[in-house]
Design a protein around this motif. Structure first.
Motif, PDB file in Angstrom:
ATOM      1  N   LEU A   1       0.742  -1.300   0.104  1.00 52.63           N
ATOM      2  CA  LEU A   1       0.065   0.140  -0.164  1.00 52.63           C
ATOM      3  C   LEU A   1       0.922   1.380   0.214  1.00 52.63           C
ATOM      4  O   LEU A   1       0.405   2.155  -0.561  1.00 52.63           O
ATOM      5  N   GLN A   2       2.016   1.043   0.651  1.00 50.77           N
ATOM      6  CA  GLN A   2       2.896   2.477   0.962  1.00 50.77           C
ATOM      7  C   GLN A   2       3.496   2.870  -0.651  1.00 50.77           C
ATOM      8  O   GLN A   2       3.442   3.792  -1.251  1.00 50.77           O
ATOM      9  N   THR A   3       3.734   1.535  -1.342  1.00 49.38           N
ATOM     10  CA  THR A   3       4.289   1.854  -2.784  1.00 49.38           C
ATOM     11  C   THR A   3       3.424   2.210  -3.837  1.00 49.38           C
ATOM     12  O   THR A   3       3.471   2.981  -4.559  1.00 49.38           O
ATOM     13  N   THR A   4       2.093   1.597  -3.668  1.00 49.40           N
ATOM     14  CA  THR A   4       1.271   1.743  -4.619  1.00 49.40           C
ATOM     15  C   THR A   4       0.644   3.310  -4.559  1.00 49.40           C
ATOM     16  O   THR A   4       0.224   3.804  -5.566  1.00 49.40           O
ATOM     17  N   PHE A   5       0.387   3.550  -3.270  1.00 44.11           N
ATOM     18  CA  PHE A   5      -0.184   4.928  -3.254  1.00 44.11           C
ATOM     19  C   PHE A   5       0.776   5.984  -2.791  1.00 44.11           C
ATOM     20  O   PHE A   5       0.471   7.191  -2.600  1.00 44.11           O
TER      21      PHE A   5
END
Length: 628
Positions: free
Chosen positions: A274-278
């Motif tokens: 989630l950190q990388t995606t958003f």
């Protein structure tokens, strides 16, 4: 060293704005679809046997599809399913493809709710039939249910008997299908409850349908289904009317994380995804609590609800040791601590001779523990240098300082993972010969007969790769002594919550235990343990214990280690070999917030796990002890 099949990966996205919003802000209405793809690729480590995705449109007219699904098998399944989706869009002109209104009305997979799943089989059932998500169809939009999850249920026989006694007839005996049927049944009842209320309010025709679509409460469905299940799970679902949910088991065994802003709700099995995606910080991500569900209503209203009472916390420590991505802030530090804490037992194994020891690791998952191990030895040598200088009774010469300060930890990349076996090679001897060459070594990286070699791995499960490949290839360097280190404790017990470790005889620690029992003439212990396991199957759930623990009780860790070395030593290898395992106390010191350790200790968090462990020994006893 042996790759473990393990927990699956889940990804969910709920767009909170119309598709036109994302077209205008991000240049494409495919914002949600593209983010789902990225979330699934970033969790490829969690499933390489199959993948699937689903989509729900919120605003369709009767006669038009509103639920879409694609599934594929194989390690490139993610690419396959998204290629299929884009092929379905390829016939659309560029002008219409960039028209969010047209996409909303006419194009497949142009929806507001997305679900993705990556699968590893842990029950031996394979094939496209078992690839998530599963779909239950109905002409009532609200009764359509799409389900996926990261779970393994330990009491599926009981649930099967319960729902069939009510007249249901599941087509397939698997926890996924049985959960789909049971939850689908309760969803039907929830829809019918709202139908009755709508009728009481005097609504008619499509007004009844609209009332149902906006009043279905998935929390009711979860509260009437999930108490039936024993196991580790994160269950995710979409309904045709636009409800989204994800729920974590009450012991917190399996992980689930979520991110919410004014544009999206996103859920994944791992935080860095989630950190990388958003592109958000760690603090922006939250973790579902045990027994808790995140629910998003058709109108976009998001809430957290406690569905089941939390049980004694048992988050899986193997997630932190091996399965989850090491890029997570906390997991990275935990794996380093696992390596660092092995300093003293390694020093004992090499007789404190750091000067004549080369340190390395087995690629690739043990690399972070290796850095921790090196850090521990660097600090150890610095303390030795400080003490040596402090003990000098004169001002040291430059040469004396150089001699003291030039002591260092000798680290090398000894092992290289060289090839993957091709499945068309099936002839036994040929395949075994090739297996012994999966790893290669860096030649002349240590002094033969003088230097010790210490290699660290994250776990030793079956020992097959050690015996068939690792020890043989490392022995070509002719070390004085070979120390093989596991950053996790001895794996002694089966897992029943999603890891492919179900049979006792698979574990080298268990086989070593059996060998010691025989060697010491303690065969009565086999029968006593069998009878104890049989008694426990009839014991009250609250008092049930894992009787397999009785087999290990007479032996120390060192005794089991020595027997394992004896069993793993390949023919012709005469080098001194020692195994070093992480201690249970060391495990919990390194990973204090994930106490689940049943594969090491036999302390199962749920009654179903304990029952299945006892049944596993009963099966082993009948197949291997009585048959002799």
């Amino acid at each position: 060293m042996e790759q473990l099949k393990h927990e699956c990966g889940i990804a969910m996205i709920r767009l909170l704005k119309p598709l036109s919003y994302y077209q205008e802000k991000y240049g494409t209405w495919m914002y949600g679809l593209n983010k789902l793809y990225l979330m699934m690729e970033k969790q490829h480590n969690r499933g390489q046997e199959g993948a699937g995705m689903a989509c729900v449109k919120l605003h369709t007219q009767p006669g038009n599809e509103y639920m879409f699904r694609e599934k594929a098998e194989g390690s490139n399944a993610i690419t396959q399913i998204f290629s299929t989706v884009h092929r379905q869009l390829a016939a659309t002109s560029p002008e219409l493809l960039s028209d969010a209104t047209h996409a909303t009305t006419c194009l497949p997979f142009a929806g507001e709710l997305y679900m993705g799943h990556l699968r590893y089989s842990t029950t031996g059932k394979s094939g496209l039939t078992y690839v998530h998500p599963f779909l239950r169809r109905n002409n009532w939009r609200a009764k359509n249910l799409c389900l996926c999850g990261n779970f393994n249920m330990t009491n599926i026989d009981e649930v099967f008997n319960h729902i069939t006694s009510q007249g249901q007839c599941p087509r397939i005996f698997s926890d996924s299908y049985i959960m789909l049927e049971w939850m689908g049944h309760r969803l039907d009842r929830e829809v019918e409850r709202n139908f009755s209320i709508a009728k009481e309010q005097g609504l008619q025709g499509t007004d009844i349908t609209d009332y149902i679509d906006t009043h279905v409460d998935m929390a009711n469905v979860l509260r009437t289904t999930m108490p039936s299940f024993d196991g580790g799970y994160v269950v995710c679902g979409l309904t045709g009317s636009g409800e989204l949910f994800s729920m974590r088991d009450p012991w917190g065994i399996r992980p689930a994380f979520y991110y919410v802003n004014d544009e999206i709700v996103a859920i994944a099995s791992e935080r860095p995804v989630l950190q990388t995606t958003f592109d958000v910080d760690c603090e922006a991500i939250s973790e579902l609590k045990p027994g808790q569900a995140i629910l998003v209503r058709r109108n976009g209203e998001c809430s957290l609800q406690q569905i089941l009472t939390p049980q004694p916390f048992a988050a899986c420590s193997f997630e932190r040791i091996y399965f989850s991505r090491g890029s997570d802030r906390d997991i990275y530090q935990e794996r380093k601590r696992l390596g660092e804490q092995l300093l003293n037992p390694i020093l004992k194994a090499i007789d404190n001779d750091v000067d004549h020891t080369v340190f390395s690791f087995i690629p690739n998952t043990a690399e972070v523990a290796y850095y921790g191990m090196l850090g521990g030895f660097k600090r150890y040598l610095n303390e030795q240098k400080i003490e040596a200088i402090s003990n000098l009774d004169h001002v040291p010469t430059r040469g004396e300082l150089q001699e003291i300060l030039h002591q260092y930890v000798r680290s090398e990349k000894i092992a290289w993972k060289d090839i993957k076996l091709r499945t068309f090679i099936t002839e036994g001897n040929t395949r075994n010969d090739l297996a012994s060459h999966v790893y290669d070594i860096t030649y002349e990286s240590l002094t033969p007969g003088v230097d010790n070699l210490v290699v660290i791995d994250d776990s030793i499960v079956r020992g097959t790769t050690l015996r068939e490949s690792i020890i043989k290839i490392l022995d070509r360097l002719h070390p004085k002594k070979m120390v093989i280190v596991s950053s996790s404790p001895q794996i002694r017990y089966p897992d029943y919550y999603g890891i492919d470790m179900a049979r006792l005889e698979e574990f080298i620690a268990f086989r070593a235990c059996i060998a010691l029992i025989r060697q010491r003439g303690m065969d009565q212990l086999f029968h006593d343990t069998y009878e104890a396991c049989c008694r426990e199957l009839n014991a009250p759930t609250a008092s049930m214990r894992c009787c397999v623990q009785d087999l290990y009780r007479p032996f120390t860790v060192d005794e089991l280690n020595a027997k394992m070395v004896e069993m793993l030593r390949p023919q012709g290898v005469t080098t001194a070999i020692e195994l070093v395992f992480q201690s249970i106390s060391g495990l919990h010191a390194a990973i204090p917030n994930h106490p689940g350790d049943w594969y090491f200790t036999g302390n199962y968090p749920t009654p179903g796990g304990t029952r299945l462990a006892n049944k596993a020994y009963i099966t082993y006893y009948k197949e291997h002890i009585l048959s002799e």
